[in-house]
Design a protein around this motif. Structure first.
Motif, PDB file in Angstrom:
ATOM      1  N   ASP A 288      53.836  23.775 -53.986  1.00 18.12           N
ATOM      2  CA  ASP A 288      54.044  22.990 -52.772  1.00 18.12           C
ATOM      3  C   ASP A 288      55.490  22.528 -52.603  1.00 18.12           C
ATOM      4  OD1 ASP A 288      51.371  23.236 -52.071  1.00 18.12           O
ATOM      5  OD2 ASP A 288      50.790  21.408 -53.145  1.00 18.12           O
ATOM      6  N   ASP A 289      56.147  22.136 -53.706  1.00 18.39           N
ATOM      7  CA  ASP A 289      57.522  21.652 -53.574  1.00 18.39           C
ATOM      8  C   ASP A 289      58.460  22.772 -53.153  1.00 18.39           C
ATOM      9  OD1 ASP A 289      57.228  22.960 -55.972  1.00 18.39           O
ATOM     10  OD2 ASP A 289      58.177  21.411 -57.199  1.00 18.39           O
ATOM     11  N   GLN A 290      58.192  23.998 -53.593  1.00 14.27           N
ATOM     12  CA  GLN A 290      59.005  25.131 -53.174  1.00 14.27           C
ATOM     13  C   GLN A 290      58.775  25.435 -51.696  1.00 14.27           C
ATOM     14  OE1 GLN A 290      58.234  28.863 -55.185  1.00 14.27           O
ATOM     15  NE2 GLN A 290      60.326  29.577 -54.884  1.00 14.27           N
ATOM     16  N   LYS A 291      57.540  25.335 -51.264  1.00 14.36           N
ATOM     17  CA  LYS A 291      57.235  25.570 -49.852  1.00 14.36           C
ATOM     18  C   LYS A 291      57.947  24.555 -48.958  1.00 14.36           C
ATOM     19  CE  LYS A 291      52.704  25.680 -50.535  1.00 14.36           C
ATOM     20  NZ  LYS A 291      51.253  25.796 -50.243  1.00 14.36           N
ATOM     21  N   GLU A 292      57.951  23.300 -49.368  1.00 13.65           N
ATOM     22  CA  GLU A 292      58.624  22.271 -48.583  1.00 13.65           C
ATOM     23  C   GLU A 292      60.124  22.521 -48.498  1.00 13.65           C
ATOM     24  OE1 GLU A 292      57.395  19.828 -46.664  1.00 13.65           O
ATOM     25  OE2 GLU A 292      55.492  20.827 -47.107  1.00 13.65           O
ATOM     26  N   MET A 293      60.689  23.015 -49.589  1.00 13.09           N
ATOM     27  CA  MET A 293      62.124  23.279 -49.622  1.00 13.09           C
ATOM     28  C   MET A 293      62.505  24.360 -48.621  1.00 13.09           C
ATOM     29  SD  MET A 293      64.486  24.127 -52.958  1.00 13.09           S
ATOM     30  CE  MET A 293      63.692  22.808 -53.883  1.00 13.09           C
ATOM     31  N   VAL A 294      61.748  25.460 -48.581  1.00 10.30           N
ATOM     32  CA  VAL A 294      62.102  26.551 -47.671  1.00 10.30           C
ATOM     33  C   VAL A 294      61.837  26.164 -46.217  1.00 10.30           C
ATOM     34  CG1 VAL A 294      61.707  28.289 -49.460  1.00 10.30           C
ATOM     35  CG2 VAL A 294      59.875  27.750 -47.874  1.00 10.30           C
ATOM     36  N   LYS A 295      60.827  25.339 -45.987  1.00  8.59           N
ATOM     37  CA  LYS A 295      60.565  24.891 -44.620  1.00  8.59           C
ATOM     38  C   LYS A 295      61.701  23.987 -44.126  1.00  8.59           C
ATOM     39  CE  LYS A 295      56.228  23.596 -45.431  1.00  8.59           C
ATOM     40  NZ  LYS A 295      54.846  23.076 -45.173  1.00  8.59           N
ATOM     41  N   THR A 296      62.236  23.166 -45.018  1.00  4.89           N
ATOM     42  CA  THR A 296      63.377  22.325 -44.647  1.00  4.89           C
ATOM     43  C   THR A 296      64.581  23.178 -44.261  1.00  4.89           C
ATOM     44  OG1 THR A 296      62.622  20.590 -46.147  1.00  4.89           O
ATOM     45  CG2 THR A 296      64.918  20.496 -45.462  1.00  4.89           C
ATOM     46  N   ALA A 297      64.704  24.348 -44.883  1.00  4.40           N
ATOM     47  CA  ALA A 297      65.810  25.260 -44.584  1.00  4.40           C
ATOM     48  C   ALA A 297      65.542  26.127 -43.359  1.00  4.40           C
ATOM     49  CB  ALA A 297      66.093  26.144 -45.787  1.00  4.40           C
ATOM     50  N   GLY A 298      64.413  25.929 -42.685  1.00  5.68           N
ATOM     51  CA  GLY A 298      64.136  26.652 -41.446  1.00  5.68           C
ATOM     52  C   GLY A 298      63.210  27.846 -41.577  1.00  5.68           C
ATOM     53  N   PHE A 299      62.715  28.149 -42.757  1.00  9.76           N
ATOM     54  CA  PHE A 299      61.779  29.261 -42.938  1.00  9.76           C
ATOM     55  C   PHE A 299      60.398  28.836 -42.465  1.00  9.76           C
ATOM     56  CE2 PHE A 299      65.197  30.345 -45.740  1.00  9.76           C
ATOM     57  CZ  PHE A 299      65.169  31.718 -45.920  1.00  9.76           C
ATOM     58  N   VAL A 300      59.642  29.807 -41.962  1.00  7.06           N
ATOM     59  CA  VAL A 300      58.274  29.536 -41.509  1.00  7.06           C
ATOM     60  C   VAL A 300      57.322  30.504 -42.199  1.00  7.06           C
ATOM     61  CG1 VAL A 300      59.025  28.650 -39.267  1.00  7.06           C
ATOM     62  CG2 VAL A 300      58.478  31.077 -39.518  1.00  7.06           C
ATOM     63  N   GLU A 301      56.103  30.060 -42.405  1.00  8.95           N
ATOM     64  CA  GLU A 301      55.097  30.927 -43.028  1.00  8.95           C
ATOM     65  C   GLU A 301      54.697  32.016 -42.037  1.00  8.95           C
ATOM     66  OE1 GLU A 301      50.479  30.795 -44.564  1.00  8.95           O
ATOM     67  OE2 GLU A 301      51.664  28.947 -44.732  1.00  8.95           O
ATOM     68  N   GLU A 302      54.910  33.264 -42.444  1.00 10.89           N
ATOM     69  CA  GLU A 302      54.615  34.393 -41.554  1.00 10.89           C
ATOM     70  C   GLU A 302      53.364  35.137 -41.965  1.00 10.89           C
ATOM     71  OE1 GLU A 302      56.803  38.408 -39.772  1.00 10.89           O
ATOM     72  OE2 GLU A 302      57.566  37.448 -41.586  1.00 10.89           O
ATOM     73  N   ALA A 303      53.088  35.186 -43.263  1.00 14.82           N
ATOM     74  CA  ALA A 303      51.934  35.975 -43.717  1.00 14.82           C
ATOM     75  C   ALA A 303      51.355  35.366 -44.990  1.00 14.82           C
ATOM     76  CB  ALA A 303      52.349  37.421 -43.975  1.00 14.82           C
ATOM     77  N   ARG A 304      50.100  35.682 -45.218  1.00 14.93           N
ATOM     78  CA  ARG A 304      49.400  35.236 -46.426  1.00 14.93           C
ATOM     79  C   ARG A 304      48.740  36.466 -47.062  1.00 14.93           C
ATOM     80  NH1 ARG A 304      47.036  30.479 -48.493  1.00 14.93           N
ATOM     81  NH2 ARG A 304      48.095  29.332 -46.809  1.00 14.93           N
ATOM     82  N   LEU A 305      49.151  36.778 -48.290  1.00 14.06           N
ATOM     83  CA  LEU A 305      48.582  37.911 -49.009  1.00 14.06           C
ATOM     84  C   LEU A 305      47.509  37.372 -49.945  1.00 14.06           C
ATOM     85  CD1 LEU A 305      51.942  39.731 -49.853  1.00 14.06           C
ATOM     86  CD2 LEU A 305      50.539  39.898 -47.783  1.00 14.06           C
ATOM     87  N   GLN A 306      46.274  37.597 -49.584  1.00 14.68           N
ATOM     88  CA  GLN A 306      45.168  36.958 -50.288  1.00 14.68           C
ATOM     89  C   GLN A 306      44.987  37.505 -51.702  1.00 14.68           C
ATOM     90  OE1 GLN A 306      41.656  37.138 -47.817  1.00 14.68           O
ATOM     91  NE2 GLN A 306      42.399  35.517 -46.467  1.00 14.68           N
ATOM     92  N   ASN A 307      44.794  36.585 -52.639  1.00 13.04           N
ATOM     93  CA  ASN A 307      44.516  36.922 -54.048  1.00 13.04           C
ATOM     94  C   ASN A 307      45.559  37.852 -54.649  1.00 13.04           C
ATOM     95  OD1 ASN A 307      42.193  35.341 -53.984  1.00 13.04           O
ATOM     96  ND2 ASN A 307      40.906  37.059 -53.360  1.00 13.04           N
ATOM     97  N   ARG A 308      46.791  37.736 -54.208  1.00 12.37           N
ATOM     98  CA  ARG A 308      47.863  38.615 -54.695  1.00 12.37           C
ATOM     99  C   ARG A 308      48.303  38.233 -56.113  1.00 12.37           C
ATOM    100  NH1 ARG A 308      51.811  41.679 -52.033  1.00 12.37           N
ATOM    101  NH2 ARG A 308      53.220  42.564 -53.578  1.00 12.37           N
ATOM    102  N   LEU A 309      48.118  36.970 -56.484  1.00 16.82           N
ATOM    103  CA  LEU A 309      48.638  36.475 -57.756  1.00 16.82           C
ATOM    104  C   LEU A 309      47.520  35.973 -58.664  1.00 16.82           C
ATOM    105  CD1 LEU A 309      51.601  34.449 -56.243  1.00 16.82           C
ATOM    106  CD2 LEU A 309      51.768  36.669 -57.398  1.00 16.82           C
ATOM    107  N   TYR A 310      47.759  36.073 -59.953  1.00 22.81           N
ATOM    108  CA  TYR A 310      46.805  35.614 -60.961  1.00 22.81           C
ATOM    109  C   TYR A 310      47.571  34.847 -62.024  1.00 22.81           C
ATOM    110  CZ  TYR A 310      43.312  35.921 -64.723  1.00 22.81           C
ATOM    111  OH  TYR A 310      42.422  35.637 -65.718  1.00 22.81           O
TER     112      TYR A 310
END
Length: 359
Positions: A288-310
């Motif tokens: 979550d803290d990484q997501k907040e950082m990139v959003k502050t820099a102007g990035f927006v969530e464009e896609a969600r790759l489901q179950n991509r990570l383990y």
């Protein structure tokens, strides 16, 4: 060059030479990363890297070697690499003698921390003897007796940091940042497939080579103690049709989270200069803290790759955050890319076509 002589277990005399690039006749007798071996061993990187090689000889024959790589200016941290003993000379104590010499030389410059990696239990026992201990993944770390609480102090906040282009001196400095457990982001570096508990040393070499020839950029956040507290690397896609898009991978230590957006903005400016108009960052949904950082820099969530990570226990989504920049002209033409028709080929085809028409 310095020379010392050590008596081995079997009574043989080991001559230890401490050599510095250019290595001349020893170039083919020591190890180095293939990507930079010519430059480093021939002395072209000495402006940035202090790289003493410890070479052991018996009767004039090289029987073992190792080296460490530290920033030329500070020499406070380093990575130990290319530890080797010729097979017929093993179990004589050669690697031990070389490591003793290496540690002593590192301490001459008040060195604090050395990093290395091994998957060999015998080598691991040797490194333990000299103060290394298991750190991240298959990596180990040596801390000098006066290192104090290194993990808490080395990357601690000490005033605003500045942003600059990465240099080869950042190879060991970046290793400190990436070989730290904080932040606990699952994706440590997407390009080199380095994740949360994976150590990071030689990965820097690959990244620096991959961004050459305007294929990307590498910027760092450096504090007033000359310590790297943040990095951002971007690399364009290697096709004509996607050359305007780049992936960005970054890491910032928690004490400098506030300057994370500033670092990302600086990377975006580099992207525009490289004719890149779209930046994408891959982030684990749990961070979550990484997501907040990139959003502050102007990035927006464009896609969600489901179950991509383990993460060893749970599957989770990977998110793609995107920043769209100003439109730019393509950097390279189609014939610059592998598999596409070159100009001289097109000219021959056209000439043949015109010849047939005129018959």
């Amino acid at each position: 060059m310095t020379i010392e002589t050590v008596k081995l277990k079997n009574g043989e005399q080991l001559v230890i030479k401490t050599l510095h690039p250019p290595l001349h006749d020893y170039v083919s007798k020591v190890g180095c990363w293939g990507d930079i071996s010519d430059d480093l061993l021939n002395g072209k990187l000495t402006e940035w890297l202090f790289t003493p090689y410890f070479v052991g000889e018996i009767d004039g024959e090289v029987v073992g070697s190792m080296s460490y790589y530290a920033p030329t200016d500070t020499r406070d941290v380093g990575v130990v690499e290319f530890v080797r003993t010729e097979e017929e000379h093993r179990s004589k104590g050669i690697a031990s003698a070389l490591m003793d010499s290496l540690i002593r030389r590192f301490r001459v410059d008040d060195g604090i921390a050395l990093y290395l990696c091994t998957t060999n239990p015998i080598a691991g026992s040797l490194y333990e003897k000299y103060g290394f201990w298991y750190h991240l993944g298959d990596g180990m770390r040596y801390l000098a007796p006066d290192a104090g609480d290194f993990d808490q102090t080395y990357l601690a906040f000490c005033g605003p940091a500045h942003i600059r282009d990465a240099t080869w001196a950042d190879l060991p400095r970046a290793s400190v940042l990436y070989n730290h457990r904080e932040p606990r982001w699952l994706i440590k570096d997407y390009f080199t497939q380095t994740f949360r508990e994976t150590r990071f040393e030689s990965h820097f070499v690959r990244l620096m080579r991959q961004i050459e020839d305007r294929n990307g950029a590498f910027v760092v956040l450096e504090n007033r103690e000359q310590r790297i507290v943040g990095t951002a690397v971007l690399k364009r896609f290697d096709t004509f049709h996607e050359q305007h898009i780049a992936i960005l991978s970054f890491r910032v230590c928690p004490s400098y989270f506030e300057q994370g957006p500033e670092l990302l903005t600086a990377a975006a400016e580099k992207a525009k200069d490289l004719s890149i108009n779209t930046l994408q960052i891959y982030i684990a949904d749990c961070d979550d803290d990484q997501k907040e950082m990139v959003k502050t820099a102007g990035f927006v969530e464009e896609a969600r790759l489901q179950n991509r990570l383990y993460d060893g226990e749970n599957l989770m989504d990977m998110l793609v955050y995107t920043l769209w920049l100003a439109d730019v002209a393509p950097l390279r033409s189609e014939e610059d890319y592998y598999g596409n028709r070159k100009v001289w080929q097109a000219e021959r085809v056209n000439a043949d076509h015109n010849e047939k028409i005129n018959r």
